[in-house]
Scaffold this motif. Structure first.
Motif, PDB file in Angstrom:
ATOM      1  N   VAL B  39       0.845  -1.202   0.000  1.00  0.00           N
ATOM      2  CA  VAL B  39       0.000   0.000   0.000  1.00  0.00           C
ATOM      3  C   VAL B  39       0.877   1.248   0.000  1.00  0.00           C
ATOM      4  O   VAL B  39       2.047   1.188   0.366  1.00  0.00           O
ATOM      5  CB  VAL B  39      -0.923   0.014   1.242  1.00  0.00           C
ATOM      6  CG1 VAL B  39      -1.871  -1.153   1.218  1.00  0.00           C
ATOM      7  CG2 VAL B  39      -0.110   0.020   2.522  1.00  0.00           C
ATOM      8  N   PRO B  40       0.321   2.376  -0.400  1.00  0.00           N
ATOM      9  CA  PRO B  40       1.108   3.615  -0.343  1.00  0.00           C
ATOM     10  C   PRO B  40       1.461   3.959   1.098  1.00  0.00           C
ATOM     11  O   PRO B  40       0.762   3.561   2.032  1.00  0.00           O
ATOM     12  CB  PRO B  40       0.159   4.658  -0.934  1.00  0.00           C
ATOM     13  CG  PRO B  40      -0.892   3.912  -1.643  1.00  0.00           C
ATOM     14  CD  PRO B  40      -1.005   2.596  -0.974  1.00  0.00           C
ATOM     15  N   GLN B  41       2.527   4.731   1.248  1.00  0.00           N
ATOM     16  CA  GLN B  41       2.995   5.086   2.586  1.00  0.00           C
ATOM     17  C   GLN B  41       1.915   5.785   3.400  1.00  0.00           C
ATOM     18  O   GLN B  41       1.870   5.662   4.614  1.00  0.00           O
ATOM     19  CB  GLN B  41       4.197   6.023   2.470  1.00  0.00           C
ATOM     20  CG  GLN B  41       5.522   5.288   2.328  1.00  0.00           C
ATOM     21  CD  GLN B  41       6.643   6.281   2.259  1.00  0.00           C
ATOM     22  OE1 GLN B  41       6.765   7.030   1.299  1.00  0.00           O
ATOM     23  NE2 GLN B  41       7.476   6.304   3.269  1.00  0.00           N
ATOM     24  N   ALA B  42       1.048   6.540   2.717  1.00  0.00           N
ATOM     25  CA  ALA B  42       0.063   7.359   3.429  1.00  0.00           C
ATOM     26  C   ALA B  42      -1.088   6.547   4.017  1.00  0.00           C
ATOM     27  O   ALA B  42      -1.938   7.087   4.683  1.00  0.00           O
ATOM     28  CB  ALA B  42      -0.485   8.416   2.480  1.00  0.00           C
ATOM     29  N   THR B  43      -1.091   5.239   3.777  1.00  0.00           N
ATOM     30  CA  THR B  43      -2.228   4.420   4.206  1.00  0.00           C
ATOM     31  C   THR B  43      -2.322   4.343   5.729  1.00  0.00           C
ATOM     32  O   THR B  43      -1.325   4.105   6.408  1.00  0.00           O
ATOM     33  CB  THR B  43      -2.079   3.003   3.616  1.00  0.00           C
ATOM     34  OG1 THR B  43      -1.884   3.139   2.208  1.00  0.00           O
ATOM     35  CG2 THR B  43      -3.302   2.165   3.888  1.00  0.00           C
TER      36      THR B  43
END
Lengths: 533, 309
Positions: B39-43
């Motif tokens: 998943v993207p880091q911002a998840t």
């Protein structure tokens, strides 16, 4: 010993037959035949030609080798990989687009205007069709925006980026109105990253959306193998068909292997060219480079939820003064730009901050003394290997710099998977990492990483002042008000140093000469529609 | 012979089961959350937990193992975290290129090393023997990955004569095979030369010479047959090294095989794929050893006799 055994074998071999009745000669012949049979697919496969494949020379086809593995998920609102997001940009369109000049331009919406602080009205383009033949209408906009913004209650990565759910009213065939639950300043940037899906596809659910992309974009997904994706030009694209007939995207993990493929004529374009490779390729007569300073900032996170950096801006500033960031940037490449703000130059409202934190060990020592720490401050520098450019060299330089001003630094370099795990488990005091934003709006760059409830939780962000300032920026509608708010945010972050921007990473493509029309913007995308091969 | 084979097959099943169990637990000990890497880091944590549920990595380790074993027994090795495709499909696609490369390299090495080693042994100290010895020494000293890089630079980049990457035609086999086979040729050359030298010094060779048999028959039939046992032993042992080297060579040549698949799976903590690659490699290795055992038994009846006893 050996002699004995050979003599014995020689004597016994006189029988010349196995106990199963199979003759030895037959057995050896069979084994040889089996060996040939196993190798034959490779040998036979190549009977077609003796020259290396140079698909790049085929007019209308572009073979693009990329350094990020595909995931096989085409649902754009839960996009996990940058590479699939990049392909989705070619398969789908958005209501507005970020132009190469870093401005908001028309997309599927020809024009737009703000009705009030929560409402925007957009005029839709006519005569657009999806790859599956469905005409593009306001219903598609309604279904897509409400799903993406979280108005339907569905959890997704995109909904988290929006933060403010928006409902869509269909005024007439050509006009829609977006109504937010609250004022939402970055709406145009979010619209520029939100793909428009077909309403009928959305009804089928996420599983179906993830497997069969159906957009209005210039390319259609023609083949979906795990390591290779083939896109074909969509003949009914509203701007006219793309100049390329097909483009093949292949995942090639090793950076040097991608370059080798380019130089040997097997690739037309490769991405993620490392700065040192760019230097090697600079004088090559077969290829040229396309570069852009990306929105990705190489950062040093100063973990804010545990000593010694919690509640000590002086100590954090000591780190900022004590690191030779210019030298770090030069380690990557001479053209690498040193961090000047917590926003990248490609972000809206970027302002270079003062003081520039030029390497000043004496100033660092003064700040360290002002922080009240006695003796060397023991810290752990957490970094990763082989993921960010020159991470090991930069980590060593940082450790050396800081040890000269009164820190005692222990470096912990981990493989990338272990690094993320260590980061999320609260390890390390300084973390050598990076942050990228999906779009140019500062809300997209700062909104999550400094929010303890967002990605900020990864490194212990805990400053509620920043959260409040960012909330103000998100709800500010007037551009000049937004500019003022984000100027304050940048200044606050620069003075308090929750993270220290080291340098801005470069996006570099290497392209075979003969391929024309390749442009790269700060936003991680490359428009393939005008490319000719 | 059938008892001998049955016993070996039983041992092979145990080895494969052991490798499967060990790799399952060792892989899970490696730090790194597959969900975090997908998943993207911002998840946020709530979304991450959803991903873990989808992958099944939120379950206790023993429950994951029980599910894996139940699936594996019915031929289902699970679904790749990354590619969202059945692992069996990914493995079957990747297995053929790896086996083709390993087999081509082995065949090339045998075809080159066997006659050269024999000729060198027939005239020890001659110019060909000296060349063979120098090649054997340098071939063993050169790491295959270095050789691969040099070959690509010389024959694909500087002089674009051969493909630098991929498996697209028979020419694609040339460079990776050269890189992979060189070390094996060196090892086999030394082995064949040494065992032939020993065989040619035996009394039955002197007898054959005294009887006036032609040299070709003495060397090619009598001496070579007796010198082949150490050759087969070394060949079997080298298979494991060859598969290991093939993983590195595949990365350099972007060869669409098990090595490339495995390396990507390591980076993304794609446990089902890694597990599958480990099982396939174990099976190939065990089968190769079984084949060597059978060839042994064919060449040396004492082994069959010992097995019967």
């Amino acid at each position: 010993m050996k002699k004995q055994s050979f003599a014995y074998q020689s004597a016994s071999s006189a029988t010349g037959r196995l106990t199963t009745g199979l003759h030895r000669r037959d057995f050896l012949m069979g084994a040889a035949s089996l060996g040939l049979a196993v190798t034959s697919p490779g040998l036979l496969a190549g009977c077609g030609g003796c020259q290396p494949s140079k698909s790049g020379a085929t007019i209308g086809n572009l073979r693009y080798m990329v350094g990020e593995a595909f995931r096989g998920n085409w649902y754009p609102f839960n996009q996990a990989t940058q590479i699939e997001a990049k392909i989705n940009r070619l398969l789908f369109d958005r209501l507005v687009e970020v132009t190469p000049e870093n401005e908001i331009g028309p997309g599927l919406a020809e024009s737009w205007k703000q009705i009030d602080e929560r409402t925007w009205e957009l005029t839709l383009r006519q005569g657009v069709t999806f790859h599956g033949g469905q005409p593009f209408t306001g219903k598609d906009v309604k279904a897509s925006i409400e799903l993406a913004s979280g108005a339907t209650g569905e959890q997704s990565v995109m909904a988290a980026q929006w933060g403010v759910p928006h409902e869509v009213q269909i005024v007439d065939d050509r006009t829609v109105r977006l109504v937010g639950k609250e004022p939402f300043g970055p709406i145009l940037s979010l619209l520029a990253t939100t793909e428009i899906l077909c309403a009928a596809d959305i009804e089928k659910g996420e599983e179906a959306l993830s497997k069969a992309p159906n957009g209005t974009g210039p390319f259609v997904l023609a083949s979906d193998a795990p390591m290779r994706k083939v896109l074909e030009a969509f003949p009914k694209y509203f701007r006219g068909p793309a100049k390329l007939k097909t483009t093949t995207w292949e995942f090639v993990q090793e950076p040097q292997t991608r370059i080798n493929a380019l130089l040997s004529g097997q690739a037309d374009m490769v991405d993620r060219v490392a700065p040192e490779q760019a230097r090697q390729l600079a004088g090559n007569d077969k290829v040229y480079l396309v570069e852009a300073t990306s929105l990705e900032i190489q950062l040093l996170f100063l973990r804010a939820n545990k000593p010694p950096f919690d509640n000590s801006p002086e100590l954090r500033r000591a780190v900022a003064w004590g690191i030779d960031r210019q030298a770090c940037a030069r380690l990557v490449s001479p053209s690498t730009r040193v961090g000047e703000s917590h926003l990248a130059p490609g972000n809206f409202f970027f302002e270079a901050q003062e003081p520039a934190y030029r390497y000043d060990p004496e100033r660092a020592k003064q700040e360290l003394a002002a922080s009240g720490h006695q003796g060397p401050v023991e810290i752990v520098l957490l970094g990763s290997k082989g993921y960010f450019p020159k991470s090991q060299e930069c980590s060593e330089l940082i450790a050396q710099n800081l040890s000269e001003v009164g820190f005692q630094v222990r470096i912990q370099l981990l493989e990338i998977g272990a690094f993320f795990q260590a980061m999320s488990q609260g390890e390390g005091n300084l973390i050598y990492g990076a942050w990228n934003s999906a779009g140019p709006d500062p809300h997209m760059a700062l909104g999550s990483i400094y929010d303890p409830r967002g990605a900020g939780g990864l490194w212990g962000a805990s400053d509620e002042t920043v959260v409040a300032m960012l909330a103000k920026g998100r709800s500010a509608i007037d551009p000049s008000e937004r500019e003022r708010v984000y100027a304050e945010v940048q200044s606050y972050l620069w003075q308090n140093v929750p993270t220290l921007p080291l340098f801005y990473n470069q996006n570099i493509l290497a392209v075979r000469k003969g391929v024309q029309g390749v442009k790269l913007a700060a936003v991680p995308k490359c428009d393939f529609w005008p490319i000719e091969a | 012979m059938s008892i001998f084979l049955l016993r070996r097959l039983c041992q092979a099943v145990f080895v494969i089961a052991g490798v499967t169990c060990v790799t399952f637990f060792v892989l899970r000990l490696v730090p790194g959350d597959p969900a975090r890497l997908l998943v993207p880091q911002a998840t946020d944590e709530a979304t991450l937990q959803l991903v873990r549920q989808q992958l099944g990595t939120d379950k206790p380790l023993l429950e994951q193992f029980a599910r894996f074993v139940a699936g594996a027994l019915s031929g289902d090795l699970g679904e790749s975290y990354r590619y969202r495709q059945p692992v069996v499909d990914l493995l079957s696609e990747a297995m053929i290129p790896t086996l083709a490369l390993v087999a081509t390299s082995m065949l090339t090495a045998v075809v080159i090393a066997l006659p050269l080693g024999v000729i060198a042994a027939v005239r020890p100290g001659g110019w060909l023997d000296r060349i063979v010895l120098v090649f054997a020494l340098t071939g063993q000293a050169l790491p295959s990955f270095w050789l691969a890089v040099m070959l690509v630079l010389l024959l694909a980049v500087n002089q674009p004569l051969l493909p630098a990457i991929g498996m697209e035609s028979w020419t694609s086999f040339v460079l990776p095979t050269m890189a992979l086979a060189t070390g094996l040729i060196a090892v086999l050359l030394r082995t064949v030369r040494q065992s032939m030298l020993e065989a040619l010094g035996e009394s039955y060779v002197r007898t054959a010479r005294a009887k006036g048999l032609p040299v070709v028959k003495i060397v090619g039939v009598h001496a070579l047959k007796n010198a082949s046992l150490p050759f087969v032993t070394v060949l079997g042992l080298q298979l494991g090294i060859l598969i290991g080297n093939a993983f590195v060579i595949e990365a350099i040549f972007h060869w669409p095989g098990l090595g490339s698949l495995g390396l990507q799976a390591v980076q993304t903590r794609d446990f089902p794929v890694l597990q599958g690659v480990a099982i396939v490699v174990a099976v190939v290795f065990v089968l190769a050893n079984l084949a060597v055992d059978i060839v042994y038994a064919v060449l040396d009846p004492r082994i069959r006799i010992t097995a019967k006893a």
